[in-house]
Design a protein around this motif. Structure first.
Motif, PDB file in Angstrom:
ATOM      1  N   LEU A   1      -8.673  14.095 -25.946  1.00  0.00           N
ATOM      2  CA  LEU A   1      -7.264  13.738 -26.021  1.00  0.00           C
ATOM      3  C   LEU A   1      -6.847  12.985 -24.775  1.00  0.00           C
ATOM      4  O   LEU A   1      -6.156  11.970 -24.848  1.00  0.00           O
ATOM      5  CB  LEU A   1      -6.420  15.003 -26.172  1.00  0.00           C
ATOM      6  CG  LEU A   1      -6.425  15.574 -27.588  1.00  0.00           C
ATOM      7  CD1 LEU A   1      -5.798  16.946 -27.597  1.00  0.00           C
ATOM      8  CD2 LEU A   1      -5.688  14.628 -28.532  1.00  0.00           C
TER       9      LEU A   1
ATOM     10  N   SER B   1      -5.345   9.246 -24.679  1.00  0.00           N
ATOM     11  CA  SER B   1      -4.013   8.885 -24.233  1.00  0.00           C
ATOM     12  C   SER B   1      -4.085   7.788 -23.182  1.00  0.00           C
ATOM     13  O   SER B   1      -3.352   6.812 -23.238  1.00  0.00           O
ATOM     14  CB  SER B   1      -3.281  10.109 -23.696  1.00  0.00           C
ATOM     15  OG  SER B   1      -3.995  10.620 -22.603  1.00  0.00           O
TER      16      SER B   1
ATOM     17  N   VAL C   1      -1.716   5.537 -33.294  1.00  0.00           N
ATOM     18  CA  VAL C   1      -1.843   6.970 -33.043  1.00  0.00           C
ATOM     19  C   VAL C   1      -2.305   7.678 -34.305  1.00  0.00           C
ATOM     20  O   VAL C   1      -3.226   8.503 -34.273  1.00  0.00           O
ATOM     21  CB  VAL C   1      -0.502   7.548 -32.546  1.00  0.00           C
ATOM     22  CG1 VAL C   1      -0.531   9.055 -32.611  1.00  0.00           C
ATOM     23  CG2 VAL C   1      -0.236   7.069 -31.139  1.00  0.00           C
TER      24      VAL C   1
ATOM     25  N   LYS D   1      -5.686   9.608 -34.772  1.00  0.00           N
ATOM     26  CA  LYS D   1      -5.762  11.019 -35.119  1.00  0.00           C
ATOM     27  C   LYS D   1      -6.770  11.229 -36.243  1.00  0.00           C
ATOM     28  O   LYS D   1      -7.596  12.142 -36.204  1.00  0.00           O
ATOM     29  CB  LYS D   1      -4.382  11.527 -35.549  1.00  0.00           C
ATOM     30  CG  LYS D   1      -3.568  12.022 -34.374  1.00  0.00           C
ATOM     31  CD  LYS D   1      -2.256  12.578 -34.827  1.00  0.00           C
ATOM     32  CE  LYS D   1      -1.388  12.931 -33.627  1.00  0.00           C
ATOM     33  NZ  LYS D   1       0.043  13.005 -34.023  1.00  0.00           N
TER      34      LYS D   1
ATOM     35  N   LEU E   1     -10.015  10.873 -34.934  1.00  0.00           N
ATOM     36  CA  LEU E   1     -10.330  12.027 -34.105  1.00  0.00           C
ATOM     37  C   LEU E   1     -10.836  13.164 -34.976  1.00  0.00           C
ATOM     38  O   LEU E   1     -11.855  13.803 -34.662  1.00  0.00           O
ATOM     39  CB  LEU E   1      -9.066  12.453 -33.343  1.00  0.00           C
ATOM     40  CG  LEU E   1      -9.194  13.733 -32.545  1.00  0.00           C
ATOM     41  CD1 LEU E   1     -10.161  13.511 -31.398  1.00  0.00           C
ATOM     42  CD2 LEU E   1      -7.831  14.142 -32.012  1.00  0.00           C
ATOM     43  N   CYS E   2     -10.131  13.414 -36.065  1.00  0.00           N
ATOM     44  CA  CYS E   2     -10.554  14.483 -36.966  1.00  0.00           C
ATOM     45  C   CYS E   2     -11.965  14.211 -37.464  1.00  0.00           C
ATOM     46  O   CYS E   2     -12.823  15.103 -37.489  1.00  0.00           O
ATOM     47  CB  CYS E   2      -9.604  14.586 -38.166  1.00  0.00           C
ATOM     48  SG  CYS E   2      -8.033  15.271 -37.683  1.00  0.00           S
TER      49      CYS E   2
END
Lengths: 200, 787
Positions: free
Chosen positions: B561, B565, B580, B584, B587-588
């Motif tokens: 994270l 960022s 974003v 996400k 990211l998952c």
């Protein structure tokens, strides 16, 4: 790295060579000893060797990669000579993976720490344990607290070194490669503690 | 670059060579001798390369001439200036950044640029493109990289642009200053790039279809002859494929992350460079080429940034001693970011698994090298075995340092030229073998381990004849190929893995996760393809890093994270919201992948360990058998030797006896001879006496004769006087007198004959005696001959 002072020992016959297989002894008067220096990075292993072999001190010496080799012969009072074949190993933790290559078969291990660094003292203890497990059973071990000239920055008390060495049956000395303090004594004391071959 | 300063310096300081590196005192003289040769060679090779590059430029690259390159550089220089200002606002650390790379005067091409730079003293050049004339080589080399990394290649052909970095920069700009800054760069260079892109894409086809092989051969030939000093930095980058590897802003992001980590230290455990590496880097920076004129404070800061960035880029390696030397070396030849990507290429690709926590591949290589040694130099290895010297003691440091500090610098550079060109570690093996070939004969004469090692170290350290070394390495060991090495590596790897596993089981907690990671790392032969794959996905750089480290099982969610960022801030793309969301999702996906990967890794590890154990047991028992056999053979040999020895001793004793006998014989013969000589002498004397007596006798005879004659005359006179009356009475006397006379005459005759006789007998006697000693001598001689 070339200028080791080696005596022209063992210039005798060809038949004498067969018994010198494992980096140890050649005869009763002229000993050959494999010595390995271990210890955390930057404690001054290379400096100790350079001081002992060449009598020099370079405050900005190079990082040792892998290991480097030097040899030096000293004469003792009982007119025996001892030729030290010194392996100076790299200090970084991961080079420990290569250390067995160098300490295997060594007759002497000199474990060095920096008296201003407790971490290096802990690291020295790691090396002692490692050697007790995997070194030669009759290896002569010395514990050396280097940088004794920086006494005002000392963080490892002398007594700690003495105690630990005593507990593990080691010879202990504090040295300074910078001022040459105790450097020759270190190697002389080691030489005295070597097991002698039965005189023929 | 720093060449400028050290070219000036070496003329002042005789203790340093032309590259500014310290010379060992014992080598200054030999270096002086070779400096002339180096200079000559340098002249030759720079002519050759110049001619070659001109030819390339004419045939392949009509559009992007060096003129434009110059412009590009100039533009970049200004761009960099803006960047510095920005960065100095961002963080304190990077504000101190100055160029250690200040352009060599030898470079005609860059001269102008640097003139303009000298006026602006606070300028930083952290990234520079290499001259276009080298791009043909670059394309050739990066086509090698691409073949192993299909993903990025694919992306490129789709976009039709060879410069992903520029495309990223081109992406529609936001309002931030940084983006603006990027725009300047793009605007200023877009024309060039459009041209270049066109020619280059055209050229990829051309090169891959027909030009590749002849070109490659030609370059190979040139590289073996050495790369000219002033081209070396750029040529190396072309070899390593820096342009293809580079991801825009990746390096700056790494540094920015590092800086921000430094600010809030509470994050210490999660992300960033572990403390132990930082501390190690700090310890090692002053011990990297100490006293080198180019490594002043600025140089050391560059070195620090480079090593920290690398440690962050590849946590499975982090920082390993030896990398400080490589980074320092590269910084002497090229700008900081270029050096970073070159280092990435070398450590991640060429030396994958070498400098990781367990250094598995480096241990494997040692076993491989030992086997090659036994194959190529059985006698030498036998001798080293006999002395109790292990080859790896010496070759280990050679390999780990890629010969830096082990052989003279000129030779180091020449070896690196070839190594970076070939893109694998073959040259490492060949060079080590060449050193053994050159110095093996001397080593065989050593009598103990210490002497052998010392000799080899000092001989290697004085290998000033770099051309001889490189030629011996390249031509003498053609059988040592990458395929053969891979084969040997797979053979020896299990043994190393078992040992490593044992070590890590010894309760060394700190190794747990990374042990697994680097094992997998080393088993995966194309780790970089993974990185590249992720790089090619949009959102790029730091994600790639995180992704890779998550695969390595070392990162956690926080870090990810955090990294994201920072990343999104820096990139500040237009649709942040969308970005974003997308991130996400990504990211998952990544987390899932990570979980799967971890599970799979565990499975693999257990399977692997099982395999390794079995394999190793078999190998161990085989080895034990082999060793036993060897032992038996050795014992046999020893027994044989002993037998031979006793036999020899017997023969020797017999010989001695014989010799004694003959000696005795000789002495007695000599005594005989002396005795005989004495006898001869005595006889001679006697003969002389006899002669003397004969002479006297003769005199007496003469006297007697004359008396006899006188008496005869007197007698005849008397007989005449007393003729008649006294004749009867005196009849008796004459007969008695004649009797006496005839006796006298007879004696005289006899005496006259005798001398010759005596002489003769004497002579024959003496010759006999003369003969005797010589013959006896002959006898003794014969006897001696027999012995």
């Amino acid at each position: 790295m070339g200028c080791s002072s080696s005596l022209p020992d063992r210039s005798s016959g060809q038949l004498a060579g067969l018994n010198s297989e494992n980096g140890g002894v050649s005869d009763a008067k002229n000993l050959r000893v494999k010595l390995v220096l271990l210890g955390d990075s930057g404690v001054g292993k290379s400096c100790i060797v350079l001081r002992f072999v060449r009598g020099q001190f370079d405050p900005t010496s190079k990082v040792t990669v892998g290991a480097s080799f030097l040899s030096q012969t000293i004469a003792l009072q009982d007119s025996t000579t001892v030729k030290f074949e010194i392996w100076d190993t790299a200090g970084q933790e991961r080079y420990a993976a290569l250390a067995p290559l160098y300490y295997r078969g060594a007759a002497v291990a000199v474990v060095v720490y920096d008296i201003t660094s407790p971490e290096s003292f802990a690291k020295a203890q790691y090396w002692v344990k490692e050697l007790q497990k995997h070194g030669s059973p009759d290896i002569v071990m010395a514990l050396v607290g280097n940088k004794a000239d920086l006494n005002e920055k000392r963080e490892v008390p002398v007594q700690d070194g003495i105690d630990y060495a005593e507990k593990n049956g080691m010879f202990f000395i504090e040295t300074s490669a910078k001022t040459a303090d105790n450097i020759n004594q270190l190697f002389e004391e080691i030489a005295k503690r070597l097991p002698r071959p039965a005189s023929s | 670059m720093a060449e400028l300063s050290f070219n000036l310096l070496h003329t002042l300081d005789p203790r340093r060579d032309a590259y500014g590196f310290a010379l060992r005192p014992q080598h200054t003289q030999r270096y002086k001798e070779y400096a002339k040769i180096y200079k000559e060679e340098e002249g030759e090779r720079s002519d050759k390369w110049k001619e070659f590059l001109e030819r390339l430029a004419i045939s392949d690259q009509p559009c992007s001439s060096d003129e434009e390159y110059k412009e590009t550089l100039q533009v970049e220089a200004t761009e960099c200036k803006v960047e510095t200002v920005l960065e100095s606002e961002e963080s304190d650390e990077s504000s101190g950044r100055k160029s250690i790379s200040d352009g060599s005067k030898e470079r005609d091409l860059e001269k102008e640029v640097h003139h303009s730079k000298e006026t602006k003293t606070h300028e930083v050049q952290t990234w520079a493109q290499i001259r276009p004339s080298l791009s043909a080589i670059e394309i050739m080399m990066s086509s090698q990289i691409r073949t192993s990394k299909d993903m990025i290649d694919e992306q490129k052909t789709i976009s039709g642009d060879h410069l992903p970095s520029i495309e990223e920069a081109k992406s529609p700009g936001g309002a931030s200053e940084e983006e603006f800054d990027g725009d300047i760069y793009v605007n200023a260079t877009s024309d060039d790039n459009a041209n270049a892109a066109g020619t280059v894409t055209a050229e990829v086809d051309k090169v891959s279809s027909k030009n590749l092989f002849p070109l490659k051969e030609e370059v190979e030939f040139l590289v073996r002859g050495g790369v000219p000093k002033d081209l070396r930095g750029e040529v190396w980058q072309a070899f390593v494929g820096v342009k293809t590897r580079r991801v825009e802003r990746y390096y700056q992001n790494l540094l920015a992350q590092e800086a921000s980590d430094g600010e809030h230290k509470e994050h210490e455990d999660s992300s960033g460079v572990p403390k132990k590496w930082k501390r190690q880097i700090e310890k090692d920076i002053p011990r990297t080429f100490p006293g080198h004129p180019a490594l002043d404070d600025n140089g050391r800061n560059s070195l620090r940034r480079l090593l920290l960035a690398y440690a962050r880029h590849n946590p499975s390696v982090g920082y390993c001693q030896a990398m400080n030397f490589f980074a320092g070396l590269l910084l002497l030849l090229m700008p900081e970011e270029n050096a970073f990507w070159t280092l990435v290429g070398i450590i991640d690709d060429y030396f994958g698994g070498y400098y990781t926590e367990e250094m598995i591949e480096s241990q494997v290589d040692q076993l491989v090298f030992e086997e090659l040694m036994r194959e190529r130099f059985p006698k030498l290895v036998n001798h080293l075995d006999y002395l109790g010297v292990q080859v790896a003691w010496i070759s280990g440091p050679w390999f780990l340092s890629i010969f830096v500090n082990m052989i003279p610098w000129e030779s180091v550079f020449r070896v690196w030229d070839v190594l970076l060109f070939e893109g694998n570690r073959v040259m490492l093996f060949r060079t080590a073998l060449a050193l053994m070939e050159l110095y093996g004969p001397a080593l065989v004469t050593t009598k103990d381990a210490g002497d052998a090692i010392t000799l080899l170290q000092s001989l290697a350290g004085s290998t000033f004849d770099s051309s001889q070394l490189v030629l011996t390495a390249c031509m003498g060991f053609l059988a040592v190929t990458e395929a053969r090495l891979q084969e040997l590596r797979t053979k020896h790897r299990p043994a190393v893995l078992v040992v490593v596993e044992e070590r890590s089981k010894r309760g060394r907690v700190w190794k747990d996760s990374k042990g697994l990671a680097s094992k997998l790392y080393s088993f995966k032969h194309d780790p970089v393809s993974l990185i590249e794959e992720k790089k090619s996905t949009e959102g790029g750089d730091s994600l790639a890093d995180e992704d890779k480290s998550s695969l390595n099982g070392t990162t956690n969610l926080d870090e990810l994270l955090n990294g994201l960022s920072v990343d999104s801030e820096l990139d500040s793309l237009p649709d942040l919201q969308e970005q974003v969301v997308w991130l996400k999702v990504e990211l998952c996906r990544l987390l899932e992948e990570k979980r799967a990967a971890v599970l799979r890794a565990e499975e693999l590890e257990t399977a692997l360990m099982e395999m390794v154990k079995q394999d190793n047991r078999r190998e161990l028992s085989a080895r034990v058998e082999l060793l036993e056999q060897e032992l038996a053979e050795l014992k046999q040999a020893l027994a044989d030797k002993r037998e031979q020895e006793t036999a020899m001793l017997q023969v020797l004793m017999r010989l001695e006896q014989e010799q004694r006998v003959t000696e005795d014989a000789r002495i007695s013969a000599e005594q005989d001879a002396a005795a005989q000589r004495y006898a001869v002498h005595v006889l001679q004397e006697r003969y002389e006496k006899a002669l003397a007596s004969v002479a006297e006798m003769e005199k007496r005879v003469v006297v007697a004769e004359s008396m006899l004659e006188a008496t005869l005359q007197y007698e005849s006179g008397q007989s005449k006087a007393h003729a008649s009356p006294r004749s009867t009475r005196n009849q008796d006397t004459p007969t008695r007198k004649t009797g006496l006379l005839s006796f006298g005459l007879g004696w005289r005759d006899r005496n006259k004959g005798k001398p010759t006789d005596v002489k003769e007998s004497n002579l024959s006697h003496s010759t006999n005696e003369g003969m005797d000693p010589s013959s006896s001598e002959k006898e003794t001689k014969n006897e001696q001959k027999e012995t």
